[in-house]
Design a protein around this motif. Sequence first.
Motif, PDB file in Angstrom:
ATOM      1  N   GLN A  58       0.830  -1.208   0.000  1.00 31.87           N
ATOM      2  CA  GLN A  58       0.000   0.000   0.000  1.00 31.87           C
ATOM      3  C   GLN A  58       0.867   1.262   0.000  1.00 31.87           C
ATOM      4  O   GLN A  58       2.044   1.228   0.349  1.00 31.87           O
ATOM      5  N   LYS A  59       0.236   2.363  -0.378  1.00 37.36           N
ATOM      6  CA  LYS A  59       0.868   3.698  -0.436  1.00 37.36           C
ATOM      7  C   LYS A  59       2.019   3.756  -1.432  1.00 37.36           C
ATOM      8  O   LYS A  59       2.966   4.505  -1.252  1.00 37.36           O
ATOM      9  N   LYS A  60       1.967   2.901  -2.457  1.00 33.73           N
ATOM     10  CA  LYS A  60       2.988   2.944  -3.520  1.00 33.73           C
ATOM     11  C   LYS A  60       2.344   3.294  -4.857  1.00 33.73           C
ATOM     12  O   LYS A  60       2.968   3.132  -5.909  1.00 33.73           O
ATOM     13  N   GLY A  61       1.079   3.665  -4.836  1.00 33.57           N
ATOM     14  CA  GLY A  61       0.406   4.076  -6.066  1.00 33.57           C
ATOM     15  C   GLY A  61      -0.329   2.947  -6.790  1.00 33.57           C
ATOM     16  O   GLY A  61      -0.927   3.186  -7.840  1.00 33.57           O
ATOM     17  N   ILE A  62      -0.305   1.735  -6.239  1.00 34.70           N
ATOM     18  CA  ILE A  62      -0.936   0.598  -6.938  1.00 34.70           C
ATOM     19  C   ILE A  62      -2.463   0.760  -6.986  1.00 34.70           C
ATOM     20  O   ILE A  62      -3.083   0.571  -8.039  1.00 34.70           O
ATOM     21  N   GLY A  63      -3.060   1.137  -5.866  1.00 32.30           N
ATOM     22  CA  GLY A  63      -4.516   1.322  -5.823  1.00 32.30           C
ATOM     23  C   GLY A  63      -4.959   2.398  -6.807  1.00 32.30           C
ATOM     24  O   GLY A  63      -5.923   2.202  -7.558  1.00 32.30           O
ATOM     25  N   TYR A  91      -9.527   7.441   4.906  1.00 30.40           N
ATOM     26  CA  TYR A  91      -8.732   7.907   3.758  1.00 30.40           C
ATOM     27  C   TYR A  91      -9.315   7.429   2.426  1.00 30.40           C
ATOM     28  O   TYR A  91      -9.090   8.036   1.379  1.00 30.40           O
ATOM     29  N   GLN A  92     -10.109   6.340   2.464  1.00 35.86           N
ATOM     30  CA  GLN A  92     -10.692   5.816   1.220  1.00 35.86           C
ATOM     31  C   GLN A  92     -11.571   6.856   0.524  1.00 35.86           C
ATOM     32  O   GLN A  92     -11.631   6.923  -0.702  1.00 35.86           O
ATOM     33  N   PHE A  95      -9.402   9.084  -1.370  1.00 33.93           N
ATOM     34  CA  PHE A  95      -8.852   8.289  -2.474  1.00 33.93           C
ATOM     35  C   PHE A  95      -9.828   8.274  -3.665  1.00 33.93           C
ATOM     36  O   PHE A  95      -9.434   8.541  -4.804  1.00 33.93           O
TER      37      PHE A  95
HETATM   38  N1  COA Z   1      -3.807   5.311   5.536  1.00 30.71           N
HETATM   39  C1  COA Z   1      -3.868   6.576   5.060  1.00 30.71           C
HETATM   40  N2  COA Z   1      -3.793   6.886   3.747  1.00 30.71           N
HETATM   41  C2  COA Z   1      -3.627   5.874   2.896  1.00 30.71           C
HETATM   42  C3  COA Z   1      -3.529   4.533   3.310  1.00 30.71           C
HETATM   43  C4  COA Z   1      -3.626   4.266   4.687  1.00 30.71           C
HETATM   44  N3  COA Z   1      -3.564   3.022   5.173  1.00 30.71           N
HETATM   45  N4  COA Z   1      -3.373   3.748   2.212  1.00 30.71           N
HETATM   46  C5  COA Z   1      -3.357   4.567   1.140  1.00 30.71           C
HETATM   47  N5  COA Z   1      -3.505   5.837   1.566  1.00 30.71           N
HETATM   48  C6  COA Z   1      -3.570   7.032   0.734  1.00 30.71           C
HETATM   49  C7  COA Z   1      -2.219   7.297   0.104  1.00 30.71           C
HETATM   50  O1  COA Z   1      -1.372   8.011   0.973  1.00 30.71           O
HETATM   51  C8  COA Z   1      -2.601   8.104  -1.125  1.00 30.71           C
HETATM   52  O2  COA Z   1      -2.866   9.441  -0.794  1.00 30.71           O
HETATM   53  P1  COA Z   1      -2.174  10.616  -1.632  1.00 30.71           P
HETATM   54  O3  COA Z   1      -2.755  10.475  -3.034  1.00 30.71           O
HETATM   55  O4  COA Z   1      -2.612  11.839  -0.925  1.00 30.71           O
HETATM   56  O5  COA Z   1      -0.717  10.353  -1.601  1.00 30.71           O
HETATM   57  C9  COA Z   1      -3.935   7.460  -1.534  1.00 30.71           C
HETATM   58  O6  COA Z   1      -4.428   6.789  -0.372  1.00 30.71           O
HETATM   59  C10 COA Z   1      -3.772   6.471  -2.672  1.00 30.71           C
HETATM   60  O7  COA Z   1      -2.623   5.710  -2.449  1.00 30.71           O
HETATM   61  P2  COA Z   1      -2.229   4.484  -3.355  1.00 30.71           P
HETATM   62  O8  COA Z   1      -0.829   4.100  -2.983  1.00 30.71           O
HETATM   63  O9  COA Z   1      -2.508   4.741  -4.782  1.00 30.71           O
HETATM   64  O10 COA Z   1      -3.276   3.403  -2.889  1.00 30.71           O
HETATM   65  P3  COA Z   1      -2.991   1.951  -2.301  1.00 30.71           P
HETATM   66  O11 COA Z   1      -2.158   1.164  -3.247  1.00 30.71           O
HETATM   67  O12 COA Z   1      -2.521   2.064  -0.916  1.00 30.71           O
HETATM   68  O13 COA Z   1      -4.482   1.369  -2.342  1.00 30.71           O
HETATM   69  C11 COA Z   1      -6.474   1.010  -1.114  1.00 30.71           C
HETATM   70  C12 COA Z   1      -5.556   2.065  -1.740  1.00 30.71           C
HETATM   71  C13 COA Z   1      -7.722   1.726  -0.549  1.00 30.71           C
HETATM   72  C14 COA Z   1      -6.933   0.022  -2.175  1.00 30.71           C
HETATM   73  C15 COA Z   1      -5.665   0.287  -0.011  1.00 30.71           C
HETATM   74  O14 COA Z   1      -5.292   1.225   0.984  1.00 30.71           O
HETATM   75  C16 COA Z   1      -6.377  -0.874   0.630  1.00 30.71           C
HETATM   76  O15 COA Z   1      -6.303  -2.006   0.159  1.00 30.71           O
HETATM   77  N6  COA Z   1      -7.072  -0.651   1.770  1.00 30.71           N
HETATM   78  C17 COA Z   1      -7.765  -1.709   2.465  1.00 30.71           C
HETATM   79  C18 COA Z   1      -8.999  -2.131   1.722  1.00 30.71           C
HETATM   80  C19 COA Z   1      -9.996  -0.983   1.547  1.00 30.71           C
HETATM   81  O16 COA Z   1     -10.231  -0.196   2.483  1.00 30.71           O
HETATM   82  N7  COA Z   1     -10.584  -0.891   0.335  1.00 30.71           N
HETATM   83  C20 COA Z   1     -11.557   0.129   0.017  1.00 30.71           C
HETATM   84  C21 COA Z   1     -12.868  -0.208   0.612  1.00 30.71           C
HETATM   85  S1  COA Z   1     -14.023   1.158   0.452  1.00 30.71           S
END
Ligand code: COA
Length: 142
Positions: A58-63, A91-92, A95
């Motif tokens: 997470q937080k590497k831009g994959i989502g 944070y979702q 996002f």
């Molecule tokens: N806490 C706070 N912010 C977070 C975070 C966390 N645990 N994970 C991601 N972020 C933020 C990032 O900092 C980034 O913000 P920015 O654009 O201001 O830098 C933004 O979310 C997107 O980050 P990104 O790296 O592209 O996303 P990711 O690869 O971490 O994937 C999720 C995002 C939501 C898919 C991932 O955090 C996840 O799997 N979460 C658990 C499952 C979930 O909640 N799914 C959504 C259900 S509604």
Amino acid sequence: MDLLLLADPDESVVQEYLPQSKILAAISEGNIEGIIVFLETSESKLELMNIAVYPQYQKKGIGSQLLKESIQWALLHRFSSIELGTGTFGYQLAFYQKAGFRVDKILKDHFLNNYPAPIFELGIQHKDMLRLKLDLDNMAAQ
Ligand code: COA
């Protein structure tokens, strides 16, 4: 399934939508790092059912990339909107809004009435669901 359960704690709900879903996965060196799942709810509408990235990736831009690629795919296939349900905090919400989703409606008590166990995040219980919508027709016109 462990990945999908990060986003949706109820396995029976996941099992219900999975067979009919369209799935895009982020894979590196043979390992799945993240996944995004859609259902076609009508000829022109998609519902984002699940998006999850393993905590170590997470937080590497994959989502964001999974979401961006899916939006491009949906535009290409002329879907008119993508909808989803999420909690009212966390944070979702930022996002999704960064990707252009807007709040469409609120479903009061959704998490209380539709899940067998209470769902907590940041020490707060999720009670209401926000419905978010991305208007693809509007996006395509811009
Ligand atoms: N806490 C706070 N912010 C977070 C975070 C966390 N645990 N994970 C991601 N972020 C933020 C990032 O900092 C980034 O913000 P920015 O654009 O201001 O830098 C933004 O979310 C997107 O980050 P990104 O790296 O592209 O996303 P990711 O690869 O971490 O994937 C999720 C995002 C939501 C898919 C991932 O955090 C996840 O799997 N979460 C658990 C499952 C979930 O909640 N799914 C959504 C259900 S509604």
